[in-house]
Design a protein around this motif. Sequence first.
Motif, short mmCIF file in Angstrom:
data_model
loop_
_atom_site.label_atom_id
_atom_site.label_comp_id
_atom_site.label_asym_id
_atom_site.label_seq_id
_atom_site.Cartn_x
_atom_site.Cartn_y
_atom_site.Cartn_z
N GLY A 1 0.82 -1.20 0.00
CA GLY A 1 0.00 0.00 0.00
C GLY A 1 0.86 1.25 0.00
O GLY A 1 2.07 1.21 -0.20
N TYR A 2 0.22 2.40 0.20
CA TYR A 2 0.96 3.64 0.34
C TYR A 2 0.37 4.45 1.49
O TYR A 2 -0.81 4.33 1.81
CB TYR A 2 0.95 4.45 -0.96
CG TYR A 2 -0.40 5.05 -1.34
CD1 TYR A 2 -0.76 6.33 -0.89
CD2 TYR A 2 -1.31 4.37 -2.13
CE1 TYR A 2 -1.98 6.89 -1.22
CE2 TYR A 2 -2.53 4.92 -2.46
CZ TYR A 2 -2.86 6.18 -2.01
OH TYR A 2 -4.07 6.73 -2.34
N ARG A 3 1.22 5.26 2.08
CA ARG A 3 0.79 6.06 3.22
C ARG A 3 -0.20 7.13 2.78
O ARG A 3 0.02 7.81 1.77
CB ARG A 3 1.99 6.72 3.91
CG ARG A 3 2.91 5.74 4.61
CD ARG A 3 4.10 6.45 5.23
NE ARG A 3 5.00 5.51 5.89
CZ ARG A 3 4.91 5.18 7.17
NH1 ARG A 3 3.97 5.73 7.92
NH2 ARG A 3 5.75 4.31 7.70
N LEU A 4 -1.24 7.28 3.56
CA LEU A 4 -2.24 8.30 3.24
C LEU A 4 -1.63 9.69 3.30
O LEU A 4 -1.99 10.58 2.52
CB LEU A 4 -3.42 8.18 4.22
CG LEU A 4 -4.55 9.20 4.07
CD1 LEU A 4 -5.21 9.07 2.69
CD2 LEU A 4 -5.58 9.01 5.17
N GLY A 5 -0.73 9.92 4.20
CA GLY A 5 -0.07 11.21 4.34
C GLY A 5 1.03 11.12 5.39
O GLY A 5 1.45 10.02 5.78
N PHE A 6 1.48 12.26 5.87
CA PHE A 6 2.54 12.29 6.87
C PHE A 6 2.40 13.55 7.70
O PHE A 6 1.67 14.49 7.34
CB PHE A 6 3.93 12.22 6.20
CG PHE A 6 4.22 13.36 5.29
CD1 PHE A 6 4.93 14.48 5.73
CD2 PHE A 6 3.79 13.34 3.96
CE1 PHE A 6 5.20 15.54 4.88
CE2 PHE A 6 4.07 14.40 3.10
CZ PHE A 6 4.77 15.50 3.57
N THR A 7 3.09 13.57 8.82
CA THR A 7 3.10 14.73 9.70
C THR A 7 4.52 15.25 9.82
O THR A 7 5.48 14.47 9.80
CB THR A 7 2.55 14.38 11.08
OG1 THR A 7 3.35 13.33 11.66
CG2 THR A 7 1.09 13.92 11.00
#
Length: 611
Positions: A166-172
């Motif tokens: 999969g892939y990360r939805l986003g990051f902080t």
Amino acid sequence: MATAMDWLPWSLLLFSLMCETSAFYVPGVAPINFHQNDPVEIKAVKLTSSRTQLPYEYYSLPFCQPSKITYKAENLGEVLRGDRIVNTPFQVLMNSEKKCEVLCSQSNKPVTLTVEQSRLVAERITEDYYVHLIADNLPVATRLELYSNRDSDDKKKEKDVQFEHGYRLGFTDVNKIYLHNHLSFILYYHREDMEEDQEHTYRVVRFEVIPQSIRLEDLKADEKSSCTLPEGTNSSPQEIDPTKENQLYFTYSVHWEESDIKWASRWDTYLTMSDVQIHWFSIINSVVVVFFLSGILSMIIIRTLRKDIANYNKEDDIEDTMEESGWKLVHGDVFRPPQYPMILSSLLGSGIQLFCMILIVIFVAMLGMLSPSSRGALMTTACFLFMFMGVFGGFSAGRLYRTLKGHRWKKGAFCTATLYPGVVFGICFVLNCFIWGKHSSGAQPYDNPVRTNQIPRQIPEQRWYMNRFVGILMAGILPFGAMFIELFFIFSAIWENQFYYLFGFLFLVFIILVVSCSQISIVMVYFQLCAEDYRWWWRNFLVSGGSAFYVLVYAIFYFVNKLDIVEFIPSLLYFGYTALMVLSFWLLTGTIGFYAAYMFVRKIYAAVKID
């Protein structure tokens, strides 16, 4: 009883089977041939997070939607896994490049996320959610390039390529939340050999994605839904402010590359594990240690028993024989029915069901018959096999219940059919409530070799090491030591959304588990009978499942050290499902040890002369 050398040919055979399983592929799954510019449908599976353990469907977030949403009909395994496969608006054509395309754009206007939607997206990003897509039934993967030798010069650094599912939805970053709103799809195809006058066909063999976060101002979109990506690193990421509305573009690009990988081997990339050497070392170490100890225990037990039986069968020096050992003294009580025979026989019947189901599933999977391309096939097969194996479980439970002088066979059959499944249903029902808030009467008894006395024999005071809990701790060490490395990979597959497909290893570990549980159970029941304690039925069942206690301890260790779960509901789910796993493992190992000890007890008492 076999020695370690007797098992060597079987070990080599199993290793050869494991080496050959790559040539197998699941029957009924045929490759799809694409021509130039044929559509390759991109579907979404779900959103997952190892922190929350709560899967969500793709459109639970405000992603761009097609004109008509169509969900795929899931099988039982997919439903239990939480898969909700649905179509997406991505337009991908075979071997056709796309530099930048805008999704759900109307008149060149960006998408506006409401405050509620923005808050939900930000919450999912902070919870480390991954998005899972599929193309031609291949899951999307994110390439990770890691440097193996960090201390050397930059020129000498070697890249270790791994893939993240999969892939990360986003990051902080610095208390700010950013969304991956641009997806760069990289699809690999294999060109099939055709005749000169025929058109070439292509097969998809890998599906990768590079997620990017690009702010609205840096994406230049036109009225034809095309866009221009910023050059270099001049752009800024797309921030999601959960306290207000956010405007952004959802965009994607498509790049095709030819690959030498054939269709039958396209899953190898996804199933490659980064620490194969550790895996091999642990398996070989377990094989050597367990079979070596089993051989030693077998020789000790056999030599001791031969001496005991020879002494018991002598007509002279009977008093000296009585003082030397004590297991013959309890021949009149060793087959005395225990307390709660119905519950014991029902639990053992469920254990037989689990054993037959696990053995068939692992063996079939080892042969490549349960490919990951058939989503949910493993869990579906396990559920149906457990139901069908109820024939063997019911027969075993009924036969043992009659052996234990039970007469309420109808109630016993009902108890066998409902006790373990009822516990599983109850735990799952309670867990789902939290998620929503957030046999045969003709069975013949076993013929025991000695008669049971009418008056129970007095049991002498037992030593401290004959305590039941001490026995559980002692008996569980060897079986758990043989499988705890494999347990790490299984836990990673369950709780961290990793693929597990090394069923050749798992089958070998299962055989080791059966052998070690049987050997330990026989040794423990022999010591108990030598101590003139004939109450071995329940004790042997509990002690044989002692490795389940160590599985529980390991599960707690894994939760604390490997998972980043801090909320109540995900923790409840983890320990609830772990409790089911531990219960099932206890039934499995307890049943294996019980029947091994039961056959051992019948053999030794049939070999001595009883007055």
